[in-house]
Design an enzyme around this catalytic site. Sequence first.
Site, PDB file in Angstrom:
ATOM      1  N   ASP A  49      -7.052  -4.495  10.207  1.00 59.98           N
ATOM      2  CA  ASP A  49      -6.302  -3.253  10.064  1.00 59.98           C
ATOM      3  C   ASP A  49      -7.012  -2.134  10.801  1.00 59.98           C
ATOM      4  O   ASP A  49      -7.962  -1.554  10.289  1.00 59.98           O
ATOM      5  CB  ASP A  49      -6.136  -2.893   8.574  1.00 59.98           C
ATOM      6  CG  ASP A  49      -5.289  -1.635   8.390  1.00 59.98           C
ATOM      7  OD1 ASP A  49      -4.729  -1.145   9.379  1.00 59.98           O
ATOM      8  OD2 ASP A  49      -5.202  -1.148   7.246  1.00 59.98           O
ATOM      9  N   HIS A  87      -8.543  -6.361   4.602  1.00 61.40           N
ATOM     10  CA  HIS A  87      -8.185  -5.610   5.799  1.00 61.40           C
ATOM     11  C   HIS A  87      -9.500  -5.257   6.473  1.00 61.40           C
ATOM     12  O   HIS A  87     -10.184  -4.325   6.077  1.00 61.40           O
ATOM     13  CB  HIS A  87      -7.416  -4.328   5.442  1.00 61.40           C
ATOM     14  CG  HIS A  87      -5.949  -4.552   5.334  1.00 61.40           C
ATOM     15  ND1 HIS A  87      -5.043  -3.536   5.191  1.00 61.40           N
ATOM     16  CD2 HIS A  87      -5.228  -5.696   5.390  1.00 61.40           C
ATOM     17  CE1 HIS A  87      -3.820  -4.044   5.145  1.00 61.40           C
ATOM     18  NE2 HIS A  87      -3.903  -5.353   5.251  1.00 61.40           N
ATOM     19  N   TRP A 101       0.859  -1.189   0.000  1.00 62.23           N
ATOM     20  CA  TRP A 101       0.000   0.000   0.000  1.00 62.23           C
ATOM     21  C   TRP A 101       0.894   1.236   0.000  1.00 62.23           C
ATOM     22  O   TRP A 101       1.895   1.282   0.717  1.00 62.23           O
ATOM     23  CB  TRP A 101      -0.900   0.046   1.250  1.00 62.23           C
ATOM     24  CG  TRP A 101      -1.603   1.370   1.359  1.00 62.23           C
ATOM     25  CD1 TRP A 101      -2.672   1.783   0.626  1.00 62.23           C
ATOM     26  CD2 TRP A 101      -1.243   2.472   2.211  1.00 62.23           C
ATOM     27  NE1 TRP A 101      -3.006   3.071   0.978  1.00 62.23           N
ATOM     28  CE2 TRP A 101      -2.155   3.521   1.941  1.00 62.23           C
ATOM     29  CE3 TRP A 101      -0.253   2.673   3.171  1.00 62.23           C
ATOM     30  CZ2 TRP A 101      -2.103   4.750   2.597  1.00 62.23           C
ATOM     31  CZ3 TRP A 101      -0.189   3.898   3.829  1.00 62.23           C
ATOM     32  CH2 TRP A 101      -1.109   4.923   3.538  1.00 62.23           C
ATOM     33  N   GLU A 158      -3.116  -2.918  -2.439  1.00 66.69           N
ATOM     34  CA  GLU A 158      -4.239  -2.399  -1.649  1.00 66.69           C
ATOM     35  C   GLU A 158      -4.681  -1.016  -2.126  1.00 66.69           C
ATOM     36  O   GLU A 158      -3.979  -0.033  -1.921  1.00 66.69           O
ATOM     37  CB  GLU A 158      -3.835  -2.338  -0.166  1.00 66.69           C
ATOM     38  CG  GLU A 158      -4.965  -1.853   0.731  1.00 66.69           C
ATOM     39  CD  GLU A 158      -4.548  -1.768   2.207  1.00 66.69           C
ATOM     40  OE1 GLU A 158      -3.378  -2.031   2.528  1.00 66.69           O
ATOM     41  OE2 GLU A 158      -5.421  -1.421   3.029  1.00 66.69           O
ATOM     42  N   ASP A 213     -10.109   3.771  11.087  1.00 67.50           N
ATOM     43  CA  ASP A 213      -9.482   2.577  11.652  1.00 67.50           C
ATOM     44  C   ASP A 213      -9.841   2.336  13.117  1.00 67.50           C
ATOM     45  O   ASP A 213      -8.973   2.153  13.967  1.00 67.50           O
ATOM     46  CB  ASP A 213      -7.955   2.638  11.466  1.00 67.50           C
ATOM     47  CG  ASP A 213      -7.559   2.427  10.013  1.00 67.50           C
ATOM     48  OD1 ASP A 213      -7.747   1.315   9.511  1.00 67.50           O
ATOM     49  OD2 ASP A 213      -7.074   3.386   9.371  1.00 67.50           O
ATOM     50  N   ASP A 256      -9.775  -3.126   1.812  1.00 68.26           N
ATOM     51  CA  ASP A 256      -9.789  -2.575   3.176  1.00 68.26           C
ATOM     52  C   ASP A 256     -11.149  -1.915   3.390  1.00 68.26           C
ATOM     53  O   ASP A 256     -11.564  -1.063   2.595  1.00 68.26           O
ATOM     54  CB  ASP A 256      -8.644  -1.565   3.328  1.00 68.26           C
ATOM     55  CG  ASP A 256      -8.543  -0.989   4.740  1.00 68.26           C
ATOM     56  OD1 ASP A 256      -9.576  -0.538   5.271  1.00 68.26           O
ATOM     57  OD2 ASP A 256      -7.431  -0.969   5.302  1.00 68.26           O
ATOM     58  N   LYS A 281      -7.109   2.488  -2.432  1.00 66.66           N
ATOM     59  CA  LYS A 281      -7.697   3.420  -1.480  1.00 66.66           C
ATOM     60  C   LYS A 281      -8.286   4.597  -2.234  1.00 66.66           C
ATOM     61  O   LYS A 281      -7.780   5.001  -3.272  1.00 66.66           O
ATOM     62  CB  LYS A 281      -6.586   3.883  -0.535  1.00 66.66           C
ATOM     63  CG  LYS A 281      -7.051   4.752   0.606  1.00 66.66           C
ATOM     64  CD  LYS A 281      -5.982   4.788   1.695  1.00 66.66           C
ATOM     65  CE  LYS A 281      -6.403   5.746   2.795  1.00 66.66           C
ATOM     66  NZ  LYS A 281      -5.566   5.631   3.981  1.00 66.66           N
ATOM     67  N   ASP A 308     -11.896   6.953   7.014  1.00 70.03           N
ATOM     68  CA  ASP A 308     -11.065   5.758   7.210  1.00 70.03           C
ATOM     69  C   ASP A 308     -10.353   5.838   8.559  1.00 70.03           C
ATOM     70  O   ASP A 308      -9.135   5.896   8.637  1.00 70.03           O
ATOM     71  CB  ASP A 308     -10.051   5.693   6.052  1.00 70.03           C
ATOM     72  CG  ASP A 308      -9.152   4.478   6.129  1.00 70.03           C
ATOM     73  OD1 ASP A 308      -9.585   3.460   6.701  1.00 70.03           O
ATOM     74  OD2 ASP A 308      -8.023   4.557   5.625  1.00 70.03           O
ATOM     75  N   HIS A 357     -11.625   1.953   3.010  1.00 71.82           N
ATOM     76  CA  HIS A 357     -11.006   2.657   1.893  1.00 71.82           C
ATOM     77  C   HIS A 357     -11.952   3.128   0.795  1.00 71.82           C
ATOM     78  O   HIS A 357     -11.518   3.453  -0.296  1.00 71.82           O
ATOM     79  CB  HIS A 357      -9.917   1.781   1.265  1.00 71.82           C
ATOM     80  CG  HIS A 357      -8.683   1.728   2.090  1.00 71.82           C
ATOM     81  ND1 HIS A 357      -7.483   1.259   1.631  1.00 71.82           N
ATOM     82  CD2 HIS A 357      -8.457   2.123   3.368  1.00 71.82           C
ATOM     83  CE1 HIS A 357      -6.571   1.337   2.587  1.00 71.82           C
ATOM     84  NE2 HIS A 357      -7.150   1.860   3.645  1.00 71.82           N
TER      85      HIS A 357
END
Length: 422
Positions: free
Chosen positions: A330, A290, A189, A230, A300, A263, A232, A298, A266
Amino acid sequence: MAKTTRSIQAAYTLARERYGALGVDTDQALETLAGIAISMHCWQGDDVGGFETDGGTLGDGLAVTGNYPGKARTPAELRSDFELATSLIPGRHRFNLHASYAEMGAKRVDRDALSADQFQGWIAWAKRLGIGLDFNQTYFSHPKVKGGFTLTSPDAAVRRFWIDHGIRCREIGAAFGKALGQTCLTNLWIPDGMKDTPADRKGPRERLVEALDAVFKKRIDPKLNVDAVEPKLFGIGAESYTPGSHEFYLGYAVSRGKLLTLDAGHYHPTEGIADKISSVLCYLPEIALHVSRGVRWDSDHVVTLTDDLQAIAQEIVWGGYLGRVRLGLDYFDASINRVAAWVIGTRNLLRALLLALLAPIGKLKQVELEGDYTTRLALLEEIKLLPAGAVWDYHCVQQDVPVGDAWLAEVKRYEREVLSHR
Ligand code: RNT
Ligand code: ZN
């Protein structure tokens, strides 16, 4: 303790009967669940800090908030924290390292010169635990992230540095695979993007294709290491343009035979990844996830048992994709106990998978085919309150990990005895 186990056994027996009436075999569901390995991300343990001596501060699209005491400051502390976390989670899981977690020893090397030498401590530890390792190139927190660019940089020397980093990391991934006898997934990424409207969207993307082809040029035995890319949509400071978008990497993965990493944080805030799984698996043999939880962006957050999470688990299990999806987490939250964050998120992903495994999916698919959407909706709602908790508790007993919130006492004890002295 014996009494608790007896009541858990009794509750399980009733649950098995209840699910059995719907044609669901709970023993089989638990056997499947026990075989699922989740790649647990190292970076929840230390706020994505890593152990390079002069690594830059976290940035490049990533941000961790909170300053809860006790974060891991050394590889030994991170290992110890992870060992506690996994002792509280049923099943055997993997550890997902970033290149910035290299152990330099006497000789410091830059990221373009890393080798398995800097990861011998991790390999020995993983061997001792009998777990697999996954890996990630680290394209952030480094002075050579120039103007927010790495592999898409207009500066050929910057691109070269990061291409070499990419190559080195794949070699390290292969060394993990070889030493541990379990295929390593190396995930790429990059944070590259632009804050404001770009004049040239094409140039960075064309440079990225070329750079990625250079990173992946050397063939590596897929038994040892496989690569993922990955995508995004946006990042902090890259709100207007991300060269490595979903379409970009989907095309790249399909045309180059790479895994695609989806992810959950994302995409557009209301766009989930669950629906993408069966789409991209029409074209790719394998993908990686993820699993994360974005709150408004995003962000997380620690993974909780949301509808989004259950939808992801349902797609994987109901689609028969367990062997084709590499499950990883993630997220990074520094506002709560970091070991607890690992335990909560991982247990939740397992619970979501269990719920999907316990659904009468054969029946649901059959009534759908018959056009009986009334029954489909009715069943989907009824199964929500079936005694899945009893099945989960029984699983925890079987797997020799704490039942219910009993794991929290262990984390609190560890916080008192270990974390609070850091
Ligand atoms: C960033 C990506 C990436 C990172 C980790 C630390 O938005 O999700 O996977 O979170 O590599
Ligand atoms: Zn990610």
